[in-house]
Design a protein around this motif. Structure first.
Motif, PDB file in Angstrom:
ATOM      1  N   ARG A   1      -7.608  -8.874  -0.676  1.00 13.42           N
ATOM      2  CA  ARG A   1      -7.379  -8.197   0.607  1.00 13.42           C
ATOM      3  C   ARG A   1      -8.103  -8.922   1.738  1.00 13.42           C
ATOM      4  O   ARG A   1      -7.696  -8.845   2.889  1.00 13.42           O
ATOM      5  CB  ARG A   1      -7.813  -6.725   0.545  1.00 13.42           C
TER       6      ARG A   1
ATOM      7  N   HIS B   1      -6.192   3.483  -1.482  1.00 10.33           N
ATOM      8  CA  HIS B   1      -4.766   3.471  -1.124  1.00 10.33           C
ATOM      9  C   HIS B   1      -4.013   4.130  -2.282  1.00 10.33           C
ATOM     10  O   HIS B   1      -4.461   4.084  -3.428  1.00 10.33           O
ATOM     11  CB  HIS B   1      -4.264   2.056  -0.837  1.00 10.33           C
TER      12      HIS B   1
ATOM     13  N   ASP C   1       0.798  -1.241   0.000  1.00  9.17           N
ATOM     14  CA  ASP C   1       0.000   0.000   0.000  1.00  9.17           C
ATOM     15  C   ASP C   1       0.827   1.288   0.000  1.00  9.17           C
ATOM     16  O   ASP C   1       0.270   2.378   0.209  1.00  9.17           O
ATOM     17  CB  ASP C   1      -0.995   0.048   1.187  1.00  9.17           C
TER      18      ASP C   1
ATOM     19  N   ARG D   1      -1.573 -14.610   0.071  1.00  7.85           N
ATOM     20  CA  ARG D   1      -2.186 -14.590  -1.257  1.00  7.85           C
ATOM     21  C   ARG D   1      -1.752 -15.782  -2.108  1.00  7.85           C
ATOM     22  O   ARG D   1      -2.318 -16.001  -3.198  1.00  7.85           O
ATOM     23  CB  ARG D   1      -1.844 -13.263  -1.956  1.00  7.85           C
TER      24      ARG D   1
HETATM   25  N1  HSE Z   1      -1.543  -2.455  -2.295  1.00  9.21           N
HETATM   26  C1  HSE Z   1      -2.694  -3.027  -2.909  1.00  9.21           C
HETATM   27  C2  HSE Z   1      -2.848  -4.457  -2.446  1.00  9.21           C
HETATM   28  C3  HSE Z   1      -2.508  -2.984  -4.399  1.00  9.21           C
HETATM   29  O1  HSE Z   1      -1.858  -5.172  -2.437  1.00  9.21           O
HETATM   30  O2  HSE Z   1      -3.956  -4.863  -2.079  1.00  9.21           O
HETATM   31  C4  HSE Z   1      -3.665  -3.535  -5.160  1.00  9.21           C
HETATM   32  O3  HSE Z   1      -4.575  -2.580  -5.491  1.00  9.21           O
END
Ligand code: HSE
Length: 290
Positions: free
Chosen positions: A178, A128, A18, A225
């Protein structure tokens, strides 16, 4: 008629969750013209199947948001989008839509807002600043927000640095990527990332590419992720072996980038082949920082 082009961006660069992002020489184009009493949105290229052509369109919404803020009534709009940035792949397509909508609307309504005001507005709309800042300013941007105001430093990409990108053929929306993140992290993981991101910012500024392997490591988002991106760990490892200086998930994924100053085509091919071994078809390309 107003025409603006906005670059793709790769956010996070590993540890800079972010707060860090880089613009790439790979652009979406937004054309906008006033159209009395109507709304027409044309989409060409990437996202033809996915992008809304009604009032929920992100470019349109960003434009209308700006018009409202500056007290301008366009009376109706015709918007033509010529897209090259793949949608929902971690390459900043939504940031490019927001920034493109704001830039075009600002010009159309008489350039009332400064670049800094556009940046604050874009960051609020996106949630962000890490994609919208390089999308608007170019280069590599380190950014954070203080009560809605973006504070940033832009640095020029190190000479000779290029980016190999592997883009899987499936969408991953940022919200979903997220939601898998924890609300709390350990002090050890926070310290791990702090050291890396500080090193990364300085290494990029000073062109110390030999530090990127360490400086692009991350423990705040990529481990969580990995389950959303089949083959992620293997692709990262294969790119390193093929000569990448540093590797990471691009933004929220699923694309993966490798930074290098040589063997880019080879690295891109290896990343694509390694995705395929995990059952994921991917495109690979080599891009330059913008
Ligand atoms: N910083 C953000 C994330 C970028 O990693 O969720 C993706 O929009």
């Amino acid at each position: 008629m107003v025409r603006v082009q906005v670059p793709a961006t790769t956010a996070n660069l590993g540890p800079g969750f972010d707060c860090l992002g880089m613009a790439l020489k790979f652009y979406n184009i937004v054309e906008m013209v006033r159209l009395p009493g109507g709304l027409v949105i044309e989409v060409h290229g990437e996202g033809v199947q996915d992008i809304a052509r009604d009032e929920s369109n992100v470019v349109y919404r960003a434009a209308m948001y700006l018009f409202k803020q500056v007290g301008f009534d366009p009376g109706g709009l015709r918007i033509r989008l010529i897209n090259h940035i793949p949608v929902a792949r971690g390459l900043g397509s939504s940031a490019s839509a927001i920034v493109g909508g704001l830039m075009a609307a600002n010009i159309l309504s008489g350039n009332k807002l400064s670049c800094r005001e556009l940046l604050n507005m874009a960051s609020q709309l996106e949630g962000h600043p890490d994609n919208v800042a390089p999308a608007l300013l170019g280069g590599i941007v380190i950014s954070t927000t203080v009560e809605g105001e973006v504070r940033y430093v832009k640095i020029d990409p190190p000479p000779g640095l290029k980016v190999a990108v592997a883009i899987p053929d499936f969408h991953l929306n940022t919200r979903a990527a997220r939601e898998v993140l924890p609300q709390h992290v350990s002090l050890a993981d926070a310290v791990f990332n702090l050291g890396r991101v500080a090193l990364l910012a300085a290494a990029l500024q000073q062109g110390k590419l030999d530090l990127l392997a360490t400086a692009m490591e991350d423990r705040l988002h990529q481990p969580y992720r990995a389950s959303l991106v089949p083959g992620m760990k293997k692709v990262l490892a294969a790119a390193r072996l093929a000569g990448a200086r540093g590797v990471c998930l691009s933004g929220a994924g699923p694309s993966i980038i490798a930074l290098a100053d040589s063997n880019l085509e080879l690295i891109a091919r290896v990343m694509k082949d390694t995705f395929r071994e995990s059952g994921i078809m991917a495109r690979a390309m080599v891009l330059e920082p913008s």
